[in-house]
Design a protein around this motif. Structure first.
Motif, short mmCIF file in Angstrom:
data_model
loop_
_atom_site.label_atom_id
_atom_site.label_comp_id
_atom_site.label_asym_id
_atom_site.label_seq_id
_atom_site.Cartn_x
_atom_site.Cartn_y
_atom_site.Cartn_z
N LEU A 45 132.94 2.51 -18.03
CA LEU A 45 132.22 3.76 -18.18
C LEU A 45 130.96 3.81 -17.32
O LEU A 45 130.74 4.80 -16.60
CB LEU A 45 131.89 4.03 -19.65
N PRO A 46 130.09 2.77 -17.34
CA PRO A 46 128.92 2.83 -16.45
C PRO A 46 129.31 2.95 -14.98
O PRO A 46 128.68 3.69 -14.22
CB PRO A 46 128.21 1.49 -16.72
N THR A 47 130.36 2.23 -14.58
CA THR A 47 130.81 2.31 -13.20
C THR A 47 131.35 3.70 -12.87
O THR A 47 131.07 4.26 -11.81
CB THR A 47 131.88 1.25 -12.93
N ALA A 48 132.14 4.27 -13.78
CA ALA A 48 132.69 5.60 -13.57
C ALA A 48 131.59 6.65 -13.48
O ALA A 48 131.67 7.59 -12.68
CB ALA A 48 133.67 5.95 -14.69
N LEU A 49 130.53 6.53 -14.29
CA LEU A 49 129.42 7.47 -14.24
C LEU A 49 128.71 7.39 -12.90
O LEU A 49 128.37 8.41 -12.29
CB LEU A 49 128.43 7.18 -15.37
N MET A 50 128.46 6.16 -12.44
CA MET A 50 127.80 5.97 -11.15
C MET A 50 128.64 6.57 -10.02
O MET A 50 128.13 7.30 -9.16
CB MET A 50 127.55 4.48 -10.92
N ILE A 51 129.93 6.28 -10.02
CA ILE A 51 130.80 6.77 -8.96
C ILE A 51 130.96 8.28 -9.04
O ILE A 51 130.97 8.98 -8.01
CB ILE A 51 132.17 6.07 -9.04
N GLY A 52 131.06 8.81 -10.26
CA GLY A 52 131.18 10.26 -10.42
C GLY A 52 130.01 11.00 -9.80
O GLY A 52 130.19 12.02 -9.12
N GLU A 53 128.78 10.47 -10.01
CA GLU A 53 127.61 11.12 -9.42
C GLU A 53 127.57 10.98 -7.91
O GLU A 53 127.39 11.98 -7.19
CB GLU A 53 126.33 10.55 -10.02
N LEU A 54 127.73 9.77 -7.41
CA LEU A 54 127.59 9.54 -5.98
C LEU A 54 128.74 10.17 -5.19
O LEU A 54 128.52 10.71 -4.09
CB LEU A 54 127.50 8.05 -5.70
N ALA A 55 129.94 10.14 -5.73
CA ALA A 55 131.08 10.73 -5.02
C ALA A 55 130.98 12.25 -4.98
O ALA A 55 131.42 12.89 -4.01
CB ALA A 55 132.39 10.30 -5.66
N SER A 56 130.44 12.86 -6.04
CA SER A 56 130.29 14.31 -6.04
C SER A 56 129.11 14.74 -5.18
O SER A 56 129.13 15.83 -4.59
CB SER A 56 130.11 14.82 -7.47
N ALA A 57 128.07 13.90 -5.08
CA ALA A 57 126.90 14.23 -4.26
C ALA A 57 127.16 13.97 -2.77
O ALA A 57 126.71 14.73 -1.91
CB ALA A 57 125.69 13.44 -4.72
N LEU A 58 127.89 12.89 -2.47
CA LEU A 58 128.15 12.49 -1.07
C LEU A 58 129.64 12.25 -0.88
O LEU A 58 130.09 11.11 -0.74
CB LEU A 58 127.36 11.23 -0.73
N PRO A 59 130.45 13.31 -0.89
CA PRO A 59 131.91 13.14 -0.76
C PRO A 59 132.30 12.94 0.70
O PRO A 59 132.86 13.82 1.35
CB PRO A 59 132.44 14.46 -1.31
N GLU A 60 132.02 11.76 1.22
CA GLU A 60 132.26 11.48 2.63
C GLU A 60 133.23 10.31 2.78
O GLU A 60 133.33 9.44 1.90
CB GLU A 60 130.94 11.14 3.34
N GLU A 61 133.94 10.31 3.90
CA GLU A 61 134.84 9.20 4.20
C GLU A 61 134.03 7.91 4.30
O GLU A 61 133.00 7.86 4.96
CB GLU A 61 135.56 9.47 5.53
N GLY A 62 134.50 6.88 3.66
CA GLY A 62 133.76 5.62 3.62
C GLY A 62 133.12 5.38 2.28
O GLY A 62 132.74 4.25 1.96
N GLY A 63 132.97 6.43 1.48
CA GLY A 63 132.54 6.29 0.10
C GLY A 63 131.32 5.43 -0.12
O GLY A 63 130.22 5.73 0.34
N PHE A 64 131.50 4.32 -0.82
CA PHE A 64 130.39 3.48 -1.25
C PHE A 64 129.58 2.92 -0.09
O PHE A 64 128.39 2.68 -0.22
CB PHE A 64 130.87 2.34 -2.16
N TYR A 65 130.22 2.70 1.06
CA TYR A 65 129.49 2.27 2.25
C TYR A 65 128.46 3.34 2.66
O TYR A 65 127.31 3.03 2.97
CB TYR A 65 130.46 2.01 3.40
#
Length: 434
Positions: A45-65
């Motif tokens: 859940l903490p990981t999904a929350l973090m990814i949900g925010e960052l992926a929706s704010a910065l939906p770019e190829e390369g993701g976490f990088y």
């Protein structure tokens, strides 16, 4: 990819169904089920929350990088990519191993000796070709494999519940002579990790700002259900925990039902391994592509076919993964957790840094307040530290896995320096030519 294929691909990047969780029962049913129920709240859940925010704010190829690079600069972005790619070398070796393990239960002579290595290489080649068809093909294929691999477990769970209700089976919640708590936790963490991998294909996802948070939450629930319900049903049916080792689902299906269900479970196991390898190939191949686009790796890694697939990066990754085959399952998990855990910590740091540095960044989904964002990664970080400590006795390449992980991570700054030097020389040559 639309929402459903994204969910299916995320499911395979993280789970692949109940296959691979058997070693959790080293700790017995009670402790194993407690771990499987607790970790979604403490880890997923903490990981999904973090990814949900960052992926929706910065939906770019390369993701976490891209997230880490934007938050902390190109050096740390490079370290994030390096740790993830290094982890993939060991992570991706697990799935061909599982594929051959399940295939060998159906056709032992097919996988004996060097034949097993050929099957593993064949799986790598098949998934590489499949990925060349594009992300939508991988996503839709994941939906089909999801249905096929879980169908035998629907039958198995139904029969186990009936057996437990009518046969008055004795439920043994503990495992005789067992312990294995650390092994159970490590295996469970590995089976619940990988949520961020879906972020690297953001440009190929329909409405990523909306679909990523939905896919993360739905997939987290789905993964937990596919782990907990089958094991709880086996406990209810009175199946001894001692009978479970990696690949034992087929034996249990034969015992409780008929040989045909055992065969179906074995086929599902091969589909699970293939589905995980296929989905993760799509994810990991985008990292060298975006690094090449940023001038950090050779430009050839950014070459794309007419479907937009970085075909040279897929080929390079496949070769690297093939070189890591034939390690044991437990050793692969240990080094994978060490490297992946380090990259995940950087992502949690990026979440907080971006909140502070860019408060006006559009965030269609938010992981709570700033205070929540600061603490959301605390428990996953603690679990990563525990996993590193628990792996201190594991050895890989004739040295402790923890030391090997530290040496691999230490290569990141050196490689970054080399890539910068190479880029500067290329810029100088270009300037002189102009």
């Amino acid at each position: 990819m639309r929402l459903l294929p994204l969910m299916a691909a995320t499911f395979f990047m993280v789970s692949g169904g109940p296959y691979g969780i058997e070693d959790i029962l080293d700790a017995g049913y009670l402790r194993g089920l407690i771990i499987l129920v607790a970790l979604p709240f403490l880890w997923s859940l903490p990981t999904a929350l973090m990814i949900g925010e960052l992926a929706s704010a910065l939906p770019e190829e390369g993701g976490f990088y891209v997230w880490v690079r934007r938050a902390m600069g190109p050096f740390w972005g490079y370290q994030e990519a390096w740790l993830s790619l290094a982890a993939s070398i060991f992570d991706m070796a697990i799935y061909p191993t599982l594929f051959v393990l399940y295939l060998g239960r159906l056709f032992p002579t097919w996988t004996a000796g060097w034949h097993g290595a050929l099957w593993e290489l064949g799986l790598i080649a098949l998934c590489g070709v499949w990925n060349l068809l594009g992300a939508p093909a991988v996503g839709h294929g994941s939906v089909g494999m999801f249905v096929l691999l879980l169908s035998p477990f629907v039958v198995l769970v139904a029969v186990a519940v009936w057996h437990g209700a009518h046969e008055a089976a004795h439920i043994s919640w503990t495992r005789s002579g067992g312990g294995g708590l650390s092994t159970a936790i490590l295996v469970a963490m590995w089976n619940y990790m990988g949520w961020d991998n879906a972020s690297t294909v953001a440009r190929e996802v329909e409405q990523p700002r909306r679909n990523y948070p939905r896919a993360m939450v739905a997939s987290a629930l789905l993964v937990a259900v596919t782990y907990v319900i089958p094991l709880a049903a086996m406990a209810y049916a009175g199946v001894p925990a001692e009978s479970f080792t990696t690949g034992s689902w087929a034996d249990v299906a034969r015992t409780l039902v008929e040989p045909w269900l055992g065969i179906a479970v074995v086929v599902g196991g091969t589909l699970s391994a293939a589905g995980m390898f296929n989905a993760l190939t799509m994810s990991y191949a985008r990292l060298p592509m975006v690094l090449a686009e940023d001038g950090m790796l050779p430009a050839a890694l950014a070459y794309k076919n007419r479907r937009g697939v970085p075909w040279f990066a897929v080929l390079a990754c496949a070769v690297a993964w093939a070189l890591a085959l034939r390690f044991s399952f437990e050793r692969l998990i240990s080094i994978d957790l060490i490297l992946y855990g380090s990259s995940l910590i950087l992502e949690f740091i990026a979440l907080v840094v971006l909140r502070v540095r860019e408060p006006g960044l559009e965030r269609p989904f938010r992981a709570g307040s700033l205070a929540v964002a600061c603490v959301v990664g605390a428990v996953p970080t603690a679990l990563i530290v525990y996993a590193d400590f628990a792996s201190r006795h594991e050895h890989l390449a004739h040295m402790p896995a923890l030391l090997l992980g530290a040496l691999i991570a230490a290569c990141g700054p050196l490689l970054y320096w080399l890539s910068r030097m190479t880029r500067r020389r290329a810029d100088v040559v270009t300037a002189i030519a102009d």
